[in-house]
Design a protein around this motif. Structure first.
Motif, PDB file in Angstrom:
ATOM      1  N   VAL A 146      -6.663   5.949   1.598  1.00  0.00           N
ATOM      2  CA  VAL A 146      -5.525   5.098   1.264  1.00  0.00           C
ATOM      3  C   VAL A 146      -5.939   3.656   1.550  1.00  0.00           C
ATOM      4  CG1 VAL A 146      -3.169   4.477   1.911  1.00  0.00           C
ATOM      5  CG2 VAL A 146      -3.818   6.889   1.723  1.00  0.00           C
ATOM      6  N   GLY A 147      -5.776   2.798   0.567  1.00  0.00           N
ATOM      7  CA  GLY A 147      -6.176   1.403   0.717  1.00  0.00           C
ATOM      8  C   GLY A 147      -5.324   0.686   1.747  1.00  0.00           C
ATOM      9  N   ASN A 148      -5.944  -0.250   2.450  1.00  0.00           N
ATOM     10  CA  ASN A 148      -5.266  -0.999   3.501  1.00  0.00           C
ATOM     11  C   ASN A 148      -4.788  -2.344   2.933  1.00  0.00           C
ATOM     12  OD1 ASN A 148      -4.876  -2.819   5.753  1.00  0.00           O
ATOM     13  ND2 ASN A 148      -5.925  -1.299   7.020  1.00  0.00           N
TER      14      ASN A 148
ATOM     15  N   ILE B 261     -12.629 -11.195   7.668  1.00  0.00           N
ATOM     16  CA  ILE B 261     -12.355  -9.791   7.322  1.00  0.00           C
ATOM     17  C   ILE B 261     -13.040  -9.425   6.009  1.00  0.00           C
ATOM     18  CG2 ILE B 261     -10.541  -8.139   6.681  1.00  0.00           C
ATOM     19  CD1 ILE B 261      -8.659  -9.790   8.572  1.00  0.00           C
ATOM     20  N   ALA B 262     -12.979 -10.343   5.039  1.00  0.00           N
ATOM     21  CA  ALA B 262     -13.591 -10.066   3.735  1.00  0.00           C
ATOM     22  C   ALA B 262     -15.106  -9.927   3.843  1.00  0.00           C
ATOM     23  CB  ALA B 262     -13.224 -11.168   2.741  1.00  0.00           C
TER      24      ALA B 262
ATOM     25  N   GLY C 195       0.830  -1.193   0.000  1.00  0.00           N
ATOM     26  CA  GLY C 195       0.000   0.000   0.000  1.00  0.00           C
ATOM     27  C   GLY C 195       0.867   1.246   0.000  1.00  0.00           C
TER      28      GLY C 195
ATOM     29  N   LEU D 152       1.255   5.562  -4.153  1.00  0.00           N
ATOM     30  CA  LEU D 152       0.075   4.703  -4.247  1.00  0.00           C
ATOM     31  C   LEU D 152      -0.242   4.369  -5.697  1.00  0.00           C
ATOM     32  CD1 LEU D 152      -2.223   6.656  -1.776  1.00  0.00           C
ATOM     33  CD2 LEU D 152      -1.001   4.518  -1.304  1.00  0.00           C
ATOM     34  N   ARG D 153      -0.699   3.133  -5.911  1.00  0.00           N
ATOM     35  CA  ARG D 153      -1.140   2.747  -7.246  1.00  0.00           C
ATOM     36  C   ARG D 153      -2.453   3.469  -7.564  1.00  0.00           C
ATOM     37  NH1 ARG D 153      -2.830  -3.320  -8.533  1.00  0.00           N
ATOM     38  NH2 ARG D 153      -3.479  -3.077 -10.702  1.00  0.00           N
ATOM     39  N   GLY D 154      -3.288   3.630  -6.557  1.00  0.00           N
ATOM     40  CA  GLY D 154      -4.555   4.336  -6.750  1.00  0.00           C
ATOM     41  C   GLY D 154      -5.131   4.706  -5.400  1.00  0.00           C
ATOM     42  N   LEU D 155      -6.113   5.591  -5.393  1.00  0.00           N
ATOM     43  CA  LEU D 155      -6.788   5.909  -4.144  1.00  0.00           C
ATOM     44  C   LEU D 155      -7.885   4.884  -3.892  1.00  0.00           C
ATOM     45  CD1 LEU D 155      -6.996   9.800  -4.029  1.00  0.00           C
ATOM     46  CD2 LEU D 155      -5.245   8.260  -3.156  1.00  0.00           C
ATOM     47  N   PHE D 156      -8.349   4.878  -2.663  1.00  0.00           N
ATOM     48  CA  PHE D 156      -9.247   3.837  -2.173  1.00  0.00           C
ATOM     49  C   PHE D 156     -10.525   4.459  -1.634  1.00  0.00           C
ATOM     50  CE2 PHE D 156     -10.754   1.903   1.790  1.00  0.00           C
ATOM     51  CZ  PHE D 156     -11.024   0.608   1.406  1.00  0.00           C
TER      52      PHE D 156
ATOM     53  N   CYS E 170      -6.089  -8.678  -7.640  1.00  0.00           N
ATOM     54  CA  CYS E 170      -5.595  -7.652  -6.704  1.00  0.00           C
ATOM     55  C   CYS E 170      -6.309  -6.323  -6.964  1.00  0.00           C
ATOM     56  CB  CYS E 170      -4.088  -7.488  -6.877  1.00  0.00           C
ATOM     57  SG  CYS E 170      -3.413  -6.193  -5.830  1.00  0.00           S
ATOM     58  N   PRO E 171      -6.894  -5.726  -5.926  1.00  0.00           N
ATOM     59  CA  PRO E 171      -7.567  -4.436  -6.115  1.00  0.00           C
ATOM     60  C   PRO E 171      -6.597  -3.386  -6.670  1.00  0.00           C
ATOM     61  CG  PRO E 171      -7.948  -5.287  -3.889  1.00  0.00           C
ATOM     62  CD  PRO E 171      -6.933  -6.167  -4.521  1.00  0.00           C
ATOM     63  N   ASP E 172      -7.139  -2.408  -7.391  1.00  0.00           N
ATOM     64  CA  ASP E 172      -6.256  -1.497  -8.131  1.00  0.00           C
ATOM     65  C   ASP E 172      -5.642  -0.398  -7.268  1.00  0.00           C
ATOM     66  OD1 ASP E 172      -8.397   0.097  -7.674  1.00  0.00           O
ATOM     67  OD2 ASP E 172      -9.022   0.243  -9.770  1.00  0.00           O
ATOM     68  N   TYR E 173      -5.927  -0.378  -5.976  1.00  0.00           N
ATOM     69  CA  TYR E 173      -5.331   0.647  -5.114  1.00  0.00           C
ATOM     70  C   TYR E 173      -4.102   0.138  -4.360  1.00  0.00           C
ATOM     71  CZ  TYR E 173      -8.511  -1.840  -2.006  1.00  0.00           C
ATOM     72  OH  TYR E 173      -9.181  -2.821  -1.338  1.00  0.00           O
ATOM     73  N   VAL E 174      -3.770  -1.142  -4.532  1.00  0.00           N
ATOM     74  CA  VAL E 174      -2.546  -1.687  -3.942  1.00  0.00           C
ATOM     75  C   VAL E 174      -1.777  -2.428  -5.032  1.00  0.00           C
ATOM     76  CG1 VAL E 174      -3.252  -1.926  -1.516  1.00  0.00           C
ATOM     77  CG2 VAL E 174      -3.889  -3.699  -3.158  1.00  0.00           C
ATOM     78  N   ASN E 175      -0.502  -2.662  -4.761  1.00  0.00           N
ATOM     79  CA  ASN E 175       0.301  -3.484  -5.651  1.00  0.00           C
ATOM     80  C   ASN E 175       0.463  -4.864  -5.024  1.00  0.00           C
ATOM     81  OD1 ASN E 175       1.326  -1.926  -8.009  1.00  0.00           O
ATOM     82  ND2 ASN E 175       1.971  -0.523  -6.382  1.00  0.00           N
TER      83      ASN E 175
ATOM     84  N   ALA F   5      -6.725  -9.872   2.787  1.00  0.00           N
ATOM     85  CA  ALA F   5      -7.818 -10.727   3.267  1.00  0.00           C
ATOM     86  C   ALA F   5      -8.831 -10.965   2.147  1.00  0.00           C
ATOM     87  CB  ALA F   5      -8.494 -10.092   4.480  1.00  0.00           C
ATOM     88  N   ASN F   6      -9.152  -9.915   1.408  1.00  0.00           N
ATOM     89  CA  ASN F   6     -10.086 -10.067   0.292  1.00  0.00           C
ATOM     90  C   ASN F   6      -9.533 -10.974  -0.795  1.00  0.00           C
ATOM     91  OD1 ASN F   6     -12.781  -8.629   0.056  1.00  0.00           O
ATOM     92  ND2 ASN F   6     -11.572  -7.175   1.245  1.00  0.00           N
TER      93      ASN F   6
ATOM     94  N   ALA G  33      -9.103 -14.392   7.165  1.00  0.00           N
ATOM     95  CA  ALA G  33      -9.235 -13.647   5.901  1.00  0.00           C
ATOM     96  C   ALA G  33     -10.692 -13.643   5.445  1.00  0.00           C
ATOM     97  CB  ALA G  33      -8.332 -14.265   4.832  1.00  0.00           C
TER      98      ALA G  33
ATOM     99  N   ALA H  24      -3.700  -4.929   4.334  1.00  0.00           N
ATOM    100  CA  ALA H  24      -4.132  -6.112   5.098  1.00  0.00           C
ATOM    101  C   ALA H  24      -5.573  -6.492   4.765  1.00  0.00           C
ATOM    102  CB  ALA H  24      -3.974  -5.869   6.594  1.00  0.00           C
ATOM    103  N   THR H  25      -6.453  -5.502   4.616  1.00  0.00           N
ATOM    104  CA  THR H  25      -7.822  -5.857   4.221  1.00  0.00           C
ATOM    105  C   THR H  25      -7.835  -6.309   2.762  1.00  0.00           C
ATOM    106  OG1 THR H  25      -8.401  -3.555   3.711  1.00  0.00           O
ATOM    107  CG2 THR H  25      -8.920  -4.328   5.910  1.00  0.00           C
TER     108      THR H  25
ATOM    109  N   GLU I  14     -10.448  -0.716   9.471  1.00  0.00           N
ATOM    110  CA  GLU I  14      -9.041  -0.944   9.146  1.00  0.00           C
ATOM    111  C   GLU I  14      -8.454  -2.100   9.948  1.00  0.00           C
ATOM    112  OE1 GLU I  14      -7.729   0.717   6.750  1.00  0.00           O
ATOM    113  OE2 GLU I  14      -8.657   2.714   6.744  1.00  0.00           O
ATOM    114  N   ILE I  15      -7.576  -2.862   9.291  1.00  0.00           N
ATOM    115  CA  ILE I  15      -6.693  -3.782   9.988  1.00  0.00           C
ATOM    116  C   ILE I  15      -5.397  -3.020  10.243  1.00  0.00           C
ATOM    117  CG2 ILE I  15      -5.475  -5.995   9.887  1.00  0.00           C
ATOM    118  CD1 ILE I  15      -8.515  -6.259   9.825  1.00  0.00           C
TER     119      ILE I  15
ATOM    120  N   ILE J 256      -7.302 -13.444  -0.338  1.00  0.00           N
ATOM    121  CA  ILE J 256      -7.311 -14.830   0.168  1.00  0.00           C
ATOM    122  C   ILE J 256      -8.732 -15.395   0.144  1.00  0.00           C
ATOM    123  CG2 ILE J 256      -6.924 -16.277   2.218  1.00  0.00           C
ATOM    124  CD1 ILE J 256      -4.645 -14.256   2.967  1.00  0.00           C
TER     125      ILE J 256
END
Lengths: 458, 458
Positions: free
Chosen positions: A227-229, B238-239, A213, B284-288, A356-361, A235-236, B235, A231-232, B306-307, A238
């Motif tokens: 800002v994307g988390n 959390i999801a 993130g 950041l790759r993108g905002l969340f 993978c969501p687009d707000y994290v790598n 989890a998504n 996971a 860890a969440t 948040e985690i 997984i």
């Protein structure tokens, strides 16, 4: 066989003393402080095999040496080429820590309640020694062996070294000559009353995932919702790989899974696995896994998706209100025939990257793996093995599989294209990699008889 | 006000030197080695306020002392009771580690490029000192204050101590008398060109979750597919709390969320927040976050899940093929008006327990929390504050919110039922809890003028 069995009966106390000598050498392959012990152990074993009358030698490698010993029925009077068996084992052992949990010193073998306690007792010195003493019994009573025997004993099993695999590849034509199969006793019986042939092993694929993130941990008040988390997000990710009820959700993952045959399901059912006992033993709220499969079916013949470790952000006491910079997962999947680790590794890596969501790598390590193994139980060597166990243990043997992986099995199988006979004399409760490792004394004696019967009937 | 502003201009270098003296006392409240420094700092401040002509005293607590100082227009000639303002601040500071990342020693204030660098420069000694010097300027030029002023300065802000909250509760009737409101400068401007009133703070709920599987780590080969994995279960849990696109999935979670009013959305839009800059700043790759809300709307007026930390199983180098015994997550949620931390805490705890798969156990700690705060911007004190900022900074001020929590604000608000005016003179880039903390020198001087204007017009 009568005089062979008598010889075994008469000499079993000496056999036990010799096994203790073998065990007293602390051949811990993972710890360089024990390098000379490993060398000493290889020499002890080579000398021991030579004294039996075998042609024994030490083969140096880039790691720990291989002990090779050969003997056979060279006095055979007919023209059919002699049958040959490779017997695999390893003379190296696991480290002994945590030392304070041992009831007797790990390298001073002690017999208590019918078990020999020591590091290496079951894994693998004790099990290997069954075959060595069977060879002795046959040679001393008959002057020759009923088949050719080739011991290949490595010193790198506990460190996943590849010297033996290299050697097998190099010597393939010679090793494959007249070969009936490979015998390995580095595993377990089904339970203490049921000897077994292990005809299936699961494979494995391993990879590590890092979700990234923000460039550093940031304040969850200031940046939460923006800002994307990681860890969440992890989890998504997984949760999109495996459902809460145990179904792996990765498209294509099950494509190559070989379905259980009816006779397998029947065989497993007859073993009457005790679910309640497992729950109690591990203090589980309930058992886990796919519907429509029994416990043994799931443990032996179905693939898995596991998180072996997960970590990210603040893990100390109390709170720290951050959005972590990264979250990480160590993933392994157990595979079954006919899944290919390379194919599954790529499939899973591509999927993880795609979802993978687009707000994290996301960064996924290059997958590594071992193939699953499934031996044809109709092979004559398996049939002889089943009968040998019945003779040696005076109990009907079962066909079982093992949920874990033994890489060398796949190497033998792939390179030599001959049956690999896994006949374990150990028990799951022997504590192979734990303190107070042990080997049942009666299993040692029965294992010797089993091996002698096997060699005589191959 | 002319002579007051002239006094400020003429004395600003001395003010700066006095602030440096205040800062040089390393009043780190979290470290007991600094206990005497904290005490010394309280005494320094009490003496300083006394020398200005205020009735100043030290109030001992079970933790660090509170400095209280009072002064007013007791010479008032008419019968209307004098208006009163409480000015809150804290004289304690964060620890200085990591020390090696400071360019100049943390407790030797140094001016570079128009900033005063030191621990406590912005948080909160510099910002508090603006009000103290405004009081001096008014007293020295007019001989009296235009309203009654009561300083309440605590020494436990950085340790979340509750001595001040206890004091407020105990002294409530006296503190509430003739009170117009509470002024706090322990936050930030919108950006370096835009002073602001912070009229909203998010609340928070915190809890820890532990998912328990087998009583110890077990072999993933032997037990994979049979024993549930607490990390994959976690996971999945959390999801089911937050979707990958930022929507919180817990039923009822949004029920009490107060919707943004049109004027708020308009105000935030005018601030032209730069998404690209944030992305760049944090790599950041993108905002969340939730659809249909701008970045500022999400950061200020929407709740989060948040985690803050996640851990379980093997986290060292390489592989360890285990099913972990436990997996853990530290969870915080930011709340907005009118969400209640107790209600949300129970809602979330119940939900986590309800969705936990039946093959693992879940343990959720008792939730703790702070209420969100939303001040009515139509309160006359807010209006005067906006004008004071415009006068002091020669810029129009903005109405903003803050994504974080300042517990003392809720305490004042709840106990005294009067407007709490949050006027920050700091910047988000001041590095409040980091090495090289700083305070813009011009903001210090402008803050003094702002405070003087505020006190004169309340």
């Amino acid at each position: 066989m009568r005089e062979v069995l008598e010889y075994i009966e008469q000499n079993q106390q000496r056999f036990l003393e010799e096994l203790k000598d073998f065990i007293r050498i602390p051949s811990v392959s993972a710890q360089s402080a024990h390098d000379t012990d490993v060398q000493k152990c290889a020499t002890w074993l080579k000398d021991h095999l030579k004294n039996l009358g075998l042609h024994a030698e030490i083969i140096e490698t880039k790691g720990h040496p291989i002990v090779r010993a050969q003997g056979g029925n060279s006095n055979s009077q007919n023209d059919t080429p002699p049958k040959r068996l490779i017997i695999y084992g390893h003379y190296d052992v696991q480290p002994d820590d945590p030392l304070d949990q041992w009831k007797s010193p790990p390298f001073e073998p002690e017999i208590r309640d019918g078990f020999l306690y020591a590091r290496g007792a079951t894994d693998d010195k004790g099990q290997l020694f069954c075959h060595i003493k069977a060879v002795e019994a046959l040679l001393r009573t008959r002057g020759k062996l009923p088949c050719e025997v080739l011991f290949l004993v490595e010193g790198e099993e506990e460190t996943n070294g590849d010297s033996l695999a290299d050697y097998i590849r190099q010597q393939k034509p010679e090793l494959a000559q007249n070969l009936s199969g490979v015998v390995i006793s580095d595993c377990s019986m089904y339970d203490e009353n049921t000897p077994a042939i292990t005809y299936g092993l699961r494979g494995i694929v391993a990879m590590e995932v890092q979700v990234k993130g923000p460039i550093k941990d940031v304040h969850s008040g200031t940046y939460g919702g923006v800002v994307g988390n990681p860890a969440t997000a992890l989890a998504n990710i997984i949760a999109q790989c495996i459902s809460a009820d145990g179904r792996i959700l990765i498209p294509g993952f099950y494509d190559d899974v070989r379905q259980l045959e009816d006779f397998e399901r029947d065989n497993y059912a007859k073993l009457n696995f005790d679910d309640q006992n497992l729950k109690k033993e591990l203090s589980l709220r309930g058992l886990f896994g796919e519907r429509n499969f029994t416990t043994l079916e799931r443990a032996w013949a179905r693939p898995t998706f596991e998180i072996n470790g997960i970590f990210g952000g603040y893990t100390g006491q109390g709170n720290k209100t951050i959005i972590p910079a990264t979250a990480n997962a160590k993933i392994t999947m157990r595979l079954v025939a006919d899944q290919d680790p390379k194919k599954i590794g790529k499939l899973v890596k591509d999927y993880l990257q795609a979802i993978c969501p687009d707000y994290v790598n996301i960064q996924v390590s290059e997958p590594t793996g071992e193939k699953p193994v499934l031996i044809d139980i109709h092979d004559s060597l398996v049939q002889v093995g089943m009968e040998a166990l019945k003779q040696g243990f005076e109990q009907d043997a079962a066909y079982i599989r093992c949920g874990g992986s033994i890489p060398v099995v796949d190497t033998f199988w792939r390179e030599l294209q001959k049956c690999v006979l896994l006949m374990g004399f150990g028990l799951d409760t022997d504590g192979a990699h734990s303190p107070n490792e042990r080997f049942r004394v009666q299993s040692f004696f029965k294992g010797i008889k089993t091996s002698a019967w096997l060699l005589d009937n191959v």
